[in-house]
Scaffold this active site. Structure first.
Site, mmCIF file in Angstrom:
data_model
loop_
_atom_site.group_PDB
_atom_site.id
_atom_site.type_symbol
_atom_site.label_atom_id
_atom_site.label_comp_id
_atom_site.label_asym_id
_atom_site.label_seq_id
_atom_site.Cartn_x
_atom_site.Cartn_y
_atom_site.Cartn_z
ATOM 1 N N ARG A 124 0.821 -1.229 0.000
ATOM 2 C CA ARG A 124 0.000 0.000 0.000
ATOM 3 C C ARG A 124 0.847 1.269 0.000
ATOM 4 N NH1 ARG A 124 -2.938 -3.387 3.611
ATOM 5 N NH2 ARG A 124 -4.874 -4.149 2.657
ATOM 6 N N LYS A 146 3.108 11.357 -11.203
ATOM 7 C CA LYS A 146 2.211 10.525 -12.007
ATOM 8 C C LYS A 146 2.895 9.193 -12.309
ATOM 9 C CE LYS A 146 -0.818 13.561 -14.705
ATOM 10 N NZ LYS A 146 -1.149 13.947 -16.095
ATOM 11 N N GLU A 188 8.871 17.277 -25.109
ATOM 12 C CA GLU A 188 8.250 17.727 -23.867
ATOM 13 C C GLU A 188 8.813 19.073 -23.425
ATOM 14 O OE1 GLU A 188 5.716 16.677 -22.277
ATOM 15 O OE2 GLU A 188 5.416 14.560 -22.806
ATOM 16 N N LYS A 224 7.099 23.105 -14.169
ATOM 17 C CA LYS A 224 6.207 22.001 -13.817
ATOM 18 C C LYS A 224 5.998 21.912 -12.308
ATOM 19 C CE LYS A 224 5.113 17.163 -14.563
ATOM 20 N NZ LYS A 224 5.451 15.901 -15.265
ATOM 21 N N GLU A 234 -4.382 17.081 -10.614
ATOM 22 C CA GLU A 234 -4.867 17.381 -11.966
ATOM 23 C C GLU A 234 -6.370 17.629 -11.999
ATOM 24 O OE1 GLU A 234 -4.789 15.116 -16.146
ATOM 25 O OE2 GLU A 234 -2.792 15.279 -15.283
ATOM 26 N N ARG A 238 -3.191 21.700 -13.899
ATOM 27 C CA ARG A 238 -2.232 20.677 -14.328
ATOM 28 C C ARG A 238 -2.628 20.023 -15.642
ATOM 29 N NH1 ARG A 238 0.745 15.969 -10.590
ATOM 30 N NH2 ARG A 238 2.066 15.215 -12.289
ATOM 31 N N ASN A 242 -0.959 18.584 -20.540
ATOM 32 C CA ASN A 242 -1.317 17.610 -21.567
ATOM 33 C C ASN A 242 -1.328 18.219 -22.963
ATOM 34 O OD1 ASN A 242 -1.769 15.375 -19.793
ATOM 35 N ND2 ASN A 242 -3.714 16.291 -19.186
ATOM 36 N N HIS A 245 -1.043 16.113 -26.106
ATOM 37 C CA HIS A 245 -1.121 14.714 -25.699
ATOM 38 C C HIS A 245 -2.381 13.994 -26.175
ATOM 39 C CE1 HIS A 245 2.349 15.713 -23.332
ATOM 40 N NE2 HIS A 245 2.384 14.532 -22.766
ATOM 41 N N HIS A 249 -1.202 10.817 -27.817
ATOM 42 C CA HIS A 249 -1.525 9.481 -27.315
ATOM 43 C C HIS A 249 -2.255 8.663 -28.371
ATOM 44 C CE1 HIS A 249 -1.288 10.472 -22.703
ATOM 45 N NE2 HIS A 249 -0.107 10.420 -23.291
ATOM 46 N N HIS A 261 6.887 8.219 -27.409
ATOM 47 C CA HIS A 261 6.009 9.221 -26.799
ATOM 48 C C HIS A 261 6.331 10.637 -27.255
ATOM 49 C CE1 HIS A 261 3.541 11.177 -23.766
ATOM 50 N NE2 HIS A 261 4.589 11.892 -23.395
#
Length: 356
Positions: A124, A146, A188, A224, A234, A238, A242, A245, A249, A261
């Site tokens: 956990r 993330k 990026e 960032k 997010e 935030r 993206n 993206h 994606h 990517h």
């Protein structure tokens, strides 16, 4: 760490530092021992990075008093899946790591995502650190917490927010990157310039990225970090990260993840810039300038996939909410906005970007 090292604080809970400089992997043991205390640490990496840096990191950690174990898995987005995650979790369990121990992610974005997610769910949650070895991981994926794996339906659909205890970025690692892998990270970085400020974007137009990558990484990370501090999970701002993206994606998915990517995000950024300009959503002409900057940094500005294929792939993206999808629209260099559009509008929006 010395005064010559750039240090960017990330003020979340708990807070951590991003350290950027030359030769840091060989000194990571002393730094982490001061931060974490001597304990067992599992270094997770892939079979591209392991021959280059695993021995250096292991020696540095053992020299600082850590007990070290390591696991190497196959490189590439195609292995960022649940079966690899299960493999990592079984390794941590077989090594009897406890909640007082730590995971180190040594590698690029895939390694960071996989190791971070494993640390987030093992027992956990145990602590982990990021040791990024690619430009993409350094400027983006190692910072912000993330973590995720891909599902058959799409990219990063299973994951968790889990902030690292530290990020140690050795800029010497960039010297071993093939040109196309370096360019993958440049995508990026250029994206961050479009989001943040004209001055940063200009660094990618004049070649500073290659001449002084440490400066560029520090500026991207600082931007960032500020966004993550204000919107860790997010819920609003935030989402701007993206940019490029949604289409990016979709390109990755349509290619079966053969297109990396950063290259996919670059194409996605060029497409959405052309769309925004064609639809009158920009404050000034920017599409040609963005495309020229991407091309200068060895990146694509378009794709051979059809608008129909891209729209279908994008509708499985996690940025979709019911009948709407949120797009990041560049208004000008240094200013972007979130724009929620009906899913029915996505096809003509993508088409406008492909035809521009």
């Amino acid at each position: 760490m010395t005064d010559s090292i750039r240090t960017i604080p990330v003020r979340v809970q708990p807070p951590y530092d991003v350290s950027i400089g030359s030769g840091l992997l060989g000194r990571c043991g002393d730094y982490l021992a001061a931060l974490l205390g001597q304990r067992k640490i599992a270094v997770l990496t892939d079979d591209t990075v392991a021959p280059l840096y695993l021995d250096t990191v292991t020696a540095a950690l053992e020299g600082a008093g850590f007990t070290v174990c390591s696991h190497v898995f196959p490189a590439g987005e195609g292995h960022k899946d649940l079966s690899t995650l299960a493999e990592l979790l079984e390794f941590l369990a077989s090594e009897h790591l406890t909640r007082t121990d730590c995971v180190a992610a040594l590698g690029g974005g895939v390694v960071g995502d996989m190791a971070g997610f494993a640390a987030a769910v093992y027992l956990r949650g145990i602590r982990y650190v990021q040791l990024p070895t690619t430009l993409l991981a350094a400027v983006d994926s190692s910072v912000g917490g993330k973590t995720a794996v891909d599902l058959t339906a799409g990219k990063n659909l299973a994951g968790a927010f889990c902030q690292p205890a530290a990020v140690i970025c050795d800029t010497d690692c960039l010297k071993t990157l093939p040109p196309d892998v370096f360019a993958d990270g440049a995508a990026e970085a250029v994206k961050t310039g479009v989001l943040s400020d004209e001055g940063l974007f200009a660094l990618f137009e004049d070649g500073t990225l290659t001449a002084d990558p440490g400066e560029v990484i520090a500026r991207c990370v600082a931007y960032k970090a500020g966004v993550v501090e204000r919107d860790e999970k997010e819920q609003g701002e935030r989402k701007l990260l993206n940019l490029g993206h949604t289409v990016g994606h979709a390109i990755e998915k349509c290619s079966g993840y053969a297109i990396p990517h950063g290259h996919a995000v670059a194409a996605g950024l060029a497409v959405i810039a052309r769309s925004a300009e064609a639809l009158g959503w920009t404050e000034e002409p920017i599409a040609a300038r963005i495309a020229a900057c991407l091309a200068k940094n060895g990146l694509p500005t378009g794709t051979d996939f059809s608008a129909e294929a891209l729209a279908e792939a994008a509708l499985s993206d996690k940025k979709r909410a019911g009948g709407d999808i949120t797009l990041v629209i560049p208004r000008r260099i240094g200013a972007c906005q979130l724009r929620k559009v009906p899913v029915a509008d996505l096809l003509p929006i993508i088409r406008a970007g492909l035809e521009g």
